[in-house]
Design an enzyme around this catalytic site. Structure first.
Site, PDB file in Angstrom:
ATOM      1  N   HIS A  48     -56.264 -44.048 -72.409  1.00 34.03           N
ATOM      2  CA  HIS A  48     -57.472 -44.299 -71.612  1.00 34.03           C
ATOM      3  C   HIS A  48     -57.203 -43.997 -70.132  1.00 34.03           C
ATOM      4  O   HIS A  48     -58.028 -43.349 -69.465  1.00 34.03           O
ATOM      5  CB  HIS A  48     -57.894 -45.760 -71.804  1.00 34.03           C
ATOM      6  N   GLU A  49     -56.069 -44.452 -69.624  1.00 34.63           N
ATOM      7  CA  GLU A  49     -55.746 -44.214 -68.216  1.00 34.63           C
ATOM      8  C   GLU A  49     -55.494 -42.729 -67.944  1.00 34.63           C
ATOM      9  O   GLU A  49     -55.896 -42.210 -66.894  1.00 34.63           O
ATOM     10  CB  GLU A  49     -54.536 -45.050 -67.796  1.00 34.63           C
ATOM     11  N   HIS A  85     -58.773 -41.019 -67.494  1.00 34.18           N
ATOM     12  CA  HIS A  85     -59.296 -41.177 -66.133  1.00 34.18           C
ATOM     13  C   HIS A  85     -58.714 -40.118 -65.203  1.00 34.18           C
ATOM     14  O   HIS A  85     -59.427 -39.549 -64.361  1.00 34.18           O
ATOM     15  CB  HIS A  85     -58.934 -42.561 -65.586  1.00 34.18           C
TER      16      HIS A  85
END
Length: 288
Positions: A130-131, A134
């Site tokens: 998820h990071e 980003h």
């Protein structure tokens, strides 16, 4: 598109900064605020990631000091076909994580000790994917710069409230109104952008790690721990950075309303389950 959004966001927050400057010192105050805002925008573009990491006393780690965590991030970066970001650990019992940096070549990810201890390798992979999403989406540039400028607007608003403002610009009533509304407006922009980008990063992270249920399971456990755990003192002292984390570090009770920094966790999990069912990955396979 994200570059345009970043420019528009910085322009809006600079205008708020100038409005507060006008309130404090009239036209000359607005000009000084503009020059300060321009310098801050330039500084934040190049250094906001370092500022945020320093706020949370993040320590850089490698395969010698944190082999499992670092190994997972490196494998995920290879899957995403992107450079390996700098990898940090934050000594904090609250399970959480964030990414920062202006682009893929100058990015960093950070996870708390609480997150690394609590999650399985599969769940940790989901969170770090998820990071990385980003970073690939260039969300981190907007998120870290916004955190820096929003914090500055709040401080200037408090300064305006303390000194009562310029009487020609509305007197004490105007000072109070703008001191309240300016940081609120900055926060609303910050929060609305954050919620949209969290859903996008959830989808991107699911693609990178290969199983949406890893992230869904992690979100469920992190949210539960955040609700019953001790407050994150560093986040409480720097609330303008709350939108950067995968789960709101200020509390675990976000809802999809105007004042939420994050979407409701239940809604995010529901979307990830739909992705898993569509992809036929509802059954969690081991991380490898």
């Amino acid at each position: 598109m994200n570059t345009l959004k970043t420019f528009m966001l910085l322009a809006a927050m600079t205008a708020l900064f100038m409005g507060l400057g006008y309130l404090i010192g009239g036209a000359s105050g607005a000009m000084i605020a503009f020059l300060v805002a321009a310098a801050m925008n330039f500084f934040a573009y190049w250094n906001s990631d370092k500022i945020v990491l320093r706020m949370y006393s993040a320590k850089r780690v490698d395969e010698t000091t944190a082999p499992n965590y670092v190994g997972i991030v490196k494998q995920l970066a290879a899957r995403a076909n992107m450079p390996v970001p700098a990898i940090y650990i934050i000594d904090n019992p609250q399970p959480n994580a964030f990414a920062t940096g202006r682009n893929e070549e100058n990015a960093a990810v950070a996870a708390t000790t609480g997150l690394i201890r609590m999650l399985s390798p599969e769940e940790l992979a989901g969170v770090m994917a998820h990071e990385l999403a980003h970073i690939k989406n260039r969300d981190t540039l907007t998120m870290t710069v916004t955190a820096t400028i929003a914090g500055a607007i709040s401080m200037l608003a408090n300064f305006a409230l303390f000194f009562g403002g310029n009487r020609n610009a509305g007197g004490a009533i105007g000072a109070i109104a703008l001191a309240i509304l300016a940081p609120m407006a900055a926060g609303l922009v910050q929060m609305a952008i954050s919620r949209t980008r969290e859903y996008s990063a959830d989808r991107g992270g699911a693609e990178i790690c290969g199983n949406p249920m890893w992230l869904a399971s992690a979100l469920e456990r992190i949210d539960e721990a955040a609700r019953r755990g001790a407050p994150n003192e560093a986040a409480e002292a720097n609330p303008a950075t709350a939108h950067m984390f995968i789960i709101n570090p200020l509390n675990g009770q976000g809802r999809d309303n105007l004042f939420s920094t994050h979407p409701a966790t239940a809604n995010r999990i529901a979307e990830l389950r739909k992705l898993a069912e569509a992809a036929g990955t509802a059954q969690r396979r081991p991380w490898s």
